[in-house]
Design an enzyme around this catalytic site. Structure first.
Site, short mmCIF file in Angstrom:
data_model
loop_
_atom_site.label_atom_id
_atom_site.label_comp_id
_atom_site.label_asym_id
_atom_site.label_seq_id
_atom_site.Cartn_x
_atom_site.Cartn_y
_atom_site.Cartn_z
CG ASN A 1 -1.91 1.13 1.23
OD1 ASN A 1 -1.76 2.11 0.51
ND2 ASN A 1 -2.96 0.99 2.04
CG LEU B 1 0.71 5.84 -15.56
CD1 LEU B 1 1.34 5.00 -16.66
CD2 LEU B 1 0.85 7.32 -15.86
CG ASP C 1 -10.49 3.81 -7.32
OD1 ASP C 1 -11.42 4.54 -7.70
OD2 ASP C 1 -10.66 2.73 -6.72
CB SER D 1 -1.26 1.32 -18.57
OG SER D 1 -2.25 2.24 -18.95
#
Length: 239
Positions: free
Chosen positions: A120, A140, A143, A218
């Site tokens: 995290n 990138l 959320d 990505s």
């Protein structure tokens, strides 16, 4: 050779399939997940991830690296730099780790400069990196946490920016990309208001060697492209 050894070798000589690593798209970064993490950057064994690291340290951090597409691209563009993907989701990080093992076996001598760990980053970033260590940090398609009550979960906020400033060297850069305009404006506002950072001009962004790669390397970026979505990019420099 034992059967399980044969299975392991076979698994690492072809790329893993994402359908076997599916997981929810979102994870609560405030929740009390179970993580092992070093008490200090010097107490972490980086050689387990980078077989040829020598005296080098990790220079690039891809925060929330997803399925590792951009991380792989970083390894190709900067073969002499160590890049680390940090991903909170278990199955997703497992996929990236297996993907890197497979790439190393398929391409001898390559992709030994990239790695992924499950952690995290909102809580343990400074447990892994020294002051002024990183050259680049990437956020990138993070959320968006649309609900106002969850804005405190966003990976870009005033408190966390001070930690990012701590681990970035002078002149180090933060890269942000999102397909959500509201989140783009949020990130830009908070980073521009922070005294440690300044935003690059549009000309400087275009001249950056990673500028085009940010959009589609990505898996999330490719999905946005397939859906004809908008993409918002901003790059910031530590003063």
């Amino acid at each position: 050779m034992e059967l399980d050894e044969v299975s392991t070798i076979s698994a690492y000589t072809k790329l893993p399939q994402k359908r076997f690593y599916r997981q929810r798209a979102h994870s609560n970064p405030i929740a009390d997940h179970s993580f092992d993490y070093p008490v200090h950057p010097d107490h972490y064994d980086w050689s387990q991830h980078y077989p040829d690291m020598g005296e080098r340290r990790v220079a690039f951090a891809d925060i929330g690296c997803g399925y590792g597409g951009f991380l792989v691209t970083l390894g190709e563009i900067y073969p002499d730099k160590l890049a680390l993907g940090m991903e909170i989701r278990v199955k997703v990080s497992d996929y990236v780790i297996d993907r890197i093992h497979a790439l190393r076996n398929l391409h001898e001598g390559k992709y030994r400069n990239i790695a992924c760990i499950r952690t995290n980053a909102m809580k343990y970033l400074t447990n892994y990196f020294h002051k002024g260590q990183l050259e680049k940090m990437f956020f990138l398609y993070p959320d968006p946490h649309f609900k106002k009550a969850k804005h405190k979960w966003r990976i870009i906020n005033s408190a966390l920016l001070s930690e990012y400033s701590y681990v970035l060297r002078a002149g180090g850069q933060i890269y942000t990309v999102t397909d959500v305009k509201d989140l783009h404006e949020w990130m830009c506002k908070h980073i521009e208001q922070h005294p440690a950072f300044e935003r690059l001009s549009e000309d400087e962004v275009r001249e950056d060697v990673l500028s085009e790669k940010l959009l589609d390397s990505s898996e999330e970026g490719k999905k946005v492209t397939r859906n004809n979505g908008s993409k918002f990019v901003a790059i910031f420099r530590k003063k």
